[in-house]
Scaffold this active site. Structure first.
Site: not given
Length: 865
Positions: A540, A542, A544, A546-547, A657
């Site tokens: 994923g 986001g 912030f 990468k995951v 959020d």
């Protein structure tokens, strides 16, 4: 009328007439030819608008054809309005060019269509490439996959206008990136349309005596909006195949003004010196104005905000047609762009002394931004005070924004979420052949994959709200633009920064936050657990960073979220996540295992959520649809997590959020609330709210919080109401491609509820499963969450009880309602009892063995504490 006012009117008349007379020379130019190609197709095909798309192979040389392959997408996203041209693609592993015969003296539109799906052995997340025309760069390091995620769109269209090339051939070259391993280029559709010259010299904002000639520039269409009107497809444009979108998603704040439509008896009469292809008549027949109340209008501007690429010059084109006023000085207004005065005292009737006469005005502005600043463009209208007009109002019918190439011939901006590059091509591993069956095996999206804020159209640029609003209301002529709040607080001690990322190289923050409860990982542990951040482990992306799917402690699967090393934007989120999650333990909150800040990194380690986000099981993913019972269970789990934050933790915590991408599902489909980067500690006993800058996501944002900047736990309740309607409808919170009344799910759901037509929005996959009583209870609960005023919304405890009641109604459709109510009370009592135990013993882990069917003897108050 005063002499100075007359002079102003004459100046405006001269300006408008000048631009229209210059366009007149192009009026007889026609769209003499076009190429409309479905890439990878073998036969002609017709799209949903009736346009015929031809195969692209004719425009590739024999060698180019052999260096490319055609492929069909494995999955058709429900949001695709037509499978033509998006379900077929041409894929390039080496530099390849299309060649088109053209008129050397014509300007052209180029439209490139991308659908970043899965194609045979190619995953579009590995696609990075450039597109060039001669010495001009249209796209560079372009990733359609990243952009689609950022914009939450299934397909991407990039439109460019080219100057006459003085050659009889047009070459469009696709070049896969040489930096990224296994990179490739792909394209689904190409349009080449010859066009008349529609650009002339434009006034420079801030320099009223200077103009910029735009005729010799390549441009990219950034936005094209039918203000106050609906989506206009390419087939309904005035011969140039343009798409006009609804403007509602770009409006600033809750002050939408009012929309109006010209009376059918009024003919929109193009003046003789304005060609009809400038904009279709449907643009000029609709408008947005401020409304009839002058006292209200004095206190706000009608404003649109756009996410743009910084450090480029932009052409802003405003379309006008006043079909309401009849006399001069009835409606006079000023135009501001990026807080600078673009034009004063605009009186449309003064130009022609008639209703329904279209006009447009171009402005050029250079948009700069320093690192960390918001990269936005503000377009605002405000009534003029000087002329003492009869009505204190404004009007706008259409808006186009074009990016102009820089001095190097570049039009390319960055991908919206810059990320660490994939494995370099110089890696020692052998590069697979063109026909390799090896694919990048992506894990399932895991814990704390954050939803992208809405993209180019849907990013909130409101942290500088108060300052900008004041500047714009006072004339908007301040040249400097306010930036985002600084990342580093002045109260922090001096730190050294790495030369690579600029982040702090200290390693004491983890131990200082979270009460020492957060495990600290070394960077070597993280690298080992992710195989040196192997791209095949990315699950994923986001805001912030990468995951990755990783392993720790000899095989424990975890989700590892790494901040983008080229950005400092995640520092506050990093601190907040550690501070909150290290102290919170609940079955329905994602668990933070630890963090790493060695070498200037910001890395968070979470429990692995095998079934990803709730959103990807509702729409825009090739996943089996969830049953209604599964959806109810997930909503109940998320409500429990939020209720715990509001009432069960030591202090009230407002998530701020709440959305479907922040509700994660583990391997047993247990819902867990995630992403606490924006969370705030709520008010104490002596306060009713927390005053704070606005943060959140478009489509979910509490309108009362937006208006007053006063945050309460009821702001989470509003957002959760939107989530409930997403769950039952299977559609996103915002969808700009729909008719304007349906763009916002919250507005559309409330509209359907008022008309008693809620069944129309129910996801067809579950429509036959829902018991009528359950549907009514669920919808009534969601509607109450969306009340305009927070005091009228239920508490999360009440929402939770109602969802438990929905589950009992669904599970026992023939049983007495009093039994369903009793079981809902029992399930709620068990939840609150566990909260009490956790609060007494500190934040703990809610038992995983409880069941909603278990009974307690007492009847509890569903309003919560």
């Amino acid at each position: 009328m005063k002499l100075c006012t007359c002079v102003n009117f004459l100046v405006i008349v001269t300006t408008f007439c000048s631009i229209l007379s210059k366009v007149n020379s192009s009026k007889n130019d026609t769209n003499s030819y076009s190429f409309v190609l479905a890439c990878g197709a073998t036969n002609n095909a017709t799209d949903a608008d009736g346009r015929i798309w031809s195969p692209d192979s004719t425009y590739l040389s024999s060698s180019s054809s052999s260096n490319s392959i055609t492929s069909k997408a494995k999955y058709q996203d429900p949001s695709l309005t037509s499978d033509i041209p998006y379900m077929t693609a041409r894929i390039f592993k080496t530099q390849t060019a299309y060649t088109f015969p053209i008129s050397p003296k014509s300007r052209h539109w180029i439209r490139l269509h991308f659908y970043p799906s899965s194609y045979d052995n190619f995953n579009c997340s590995n696609s990075f490439f450039s597109v060039t025309v001669g010495e001009f760069t249209l796209l560079n390091n372009f990733s359609a996959s990243i952009i689609a995620q950022a914009l939450t769109q299934a397909y991407i269209i990039r439109e460019f206008t080219l100057v006459p090339l003085q050659t009889s051939t047009l070459n469009i070259t696709f070049s896969p990136s040489s930096v990224y391993k296994d990179a490739f280029a792909f394209i689904n559709g190409v349009e080449i349309v010859s066009m008349p010259e529609i650009f002339q010299a434009a006034t420079m904002v801030g320099f009223t005596d200077q103009t910029t000639d735009t005729q010799d520039s390549f441009m990219q269409t950034m936005f094209r909006l039918n203000i106050g009107g609906q989506y206009i497809p390419a087939g309904n444009d005035s011969g140039l195949g343009r798409i006009w979108y609804d403007d509602a998603p770009y409006l600033f704040g809750a002050s939408f003004g009012i929309t109006s439509v010209a009376n059918n008896s009024l003919k929109i009469a193009y003046p003789s010196n304005l060609p009809e292809y400038i904009a279709p008549v449907d643009v000029y027949r609709t408008a947005r104005s401020m409304g009839p109340n002058p006292d209200v209008n004095r206190n706000y501007n009608l404003t649109w905000i756009f996410q743009i690429d910084a450090n480029f010059t932009y052409l802003v084109r405003l379309h006008f047609c006043d079909f309401e006023m009849k006399r001069m000085n009835q409606r006079v207004f000023n135009i501001y762009i990026n807080n600078q005065t673009a034009l004063e005292d605009v009186d449309l009737i003064a130009l022609y002394a008639a209703q329904g006469v279209p006009a447009y005005k171009d402005f050029v502005i250079y948009a700069t931004a320093q690192p960390g600043d918001d990269q936005e463009m503000w377009v605002a209208l405000h009534p003029s005070d000087k002329t003492r007009a009869q009505f204190y109002d404004v009007i706008l019918n259409g808006l186009e924004i074009f990016k102009i190439n820089d001095t190097t011939g570049n039009l390319a901006g960055p991908n919206p979420v810059p990320s660490p590059p994939p494995v370099l091509a110089t890696d020692s591993q052998p590069k697979p052949s063109f026909a390799s069956n090896k694919t990048s095996k992506k894990g399932i999206i895991a814990g704390s994959v954050v939803g992208m804020a809405a993209g180019f159209g849907i990013v909130l640029g409101v942290l500088a709200f108060v300052k900008r609003r004041k500047n714009m209301s006072n004339g908007g002529n301040k040249s400097s633009r306010g930036g985002w709040l600084p990342i580093y607080s002045s109260s922090r001690t001096t730190e050294t920064r790495t030369t690579i990322s600029g982040k702090s190289s200290r390693s004491s923050h983890i131990s200082n936050m979270g009460g020492g409860l957060c495990r600290r990982f070394s960077f070597d542990e993280i690298k080992h657990g992710t195989k040196n951040f192997d791209e095949s482990r990315v699950i994923g992306v986001g805001g912030f960073g990468k995951v990755y799917r990783g392993e720790i402690d000899g095989g424990t699967i975890v989700a590892i979220k790494r901040a983008n090393p080229s950005s400092e934007q995640g520092l506050h989120e990093f601190q907040t996540e550690i501070d909150l999650l290290s102290k919170l333990r609940h079955r329905h909150l994602v668990s933070l295992i630890g963090a790493c800040e060695d070498n200037g990194e910001m890395i968070l380690v979470y429990d692995y959520m095998a079934n990803g986000t709730l959103r990807e099981h509702l729409y825009k993913h090739n996943k089996p649809p969830l049953s209604w019972k599964q959806r109810l269970d997930i909503c109940i789990g998320a409500a429990r997590g939020l209720h715990y934050l509001h009432t069960g933790a030591r202090y009230t915590i407002i998530h701020r959020d709440v959305k479907t991408t922040n509700i994660l599902l583990d391997d047993k489909w247990v819902a867990k609330v995630s992403d606490f980067g924006l969370s705030k500690t709520g008010p104490n006993l002596h306060q009713t709210h927390v005053s704070t800058m606005i943060k959140g996501s478009f489509g979910y944002l509490d309108p009362e919080y937006f208006r007053r900047q006063q945050l309460t736990e009821k702001s989470d309740v509003y957002s959760f109401g939107v989530v409930l309607f997403e769950v039952i409808s299977g559609r996103p919170a915002l969808n700009p491609s729909l008719p304007k009344e349906q763009v916002s799910l919250a507005d559309w759901a409330l509209h359907c509820h008022r008309r008693n037509t809620t069944k129309e929005i129910v996801d067809p996959h579950i429509k036959g499963e829902i018991i009528q009583e359950c549907l009514k209870q669920f919808v009534d609960t969601a509607v109450s969450c969306l009340s305009d005023h927070g005091t009228d919304r239920p508490s999360m405890g009440s929402v939770l009880w109602n969802l438990e009641y929905c589950l009992q109604l669904q599970s026992n459709p023939d049983g007495p309602k009093v039994v369903a109510e009793q079981k809902a009370n029992d399930a709620y009592a068990m939840h609150t009892e566990l909260l009490s135990i956790e609060e007494e013993g500190g934040e703990g882990q809610e038992s995983e063995d409880h069941s909603t069917e278990a009974a307690f003897s007492q009847i509890v108050n569903p309003q919560g504490r």
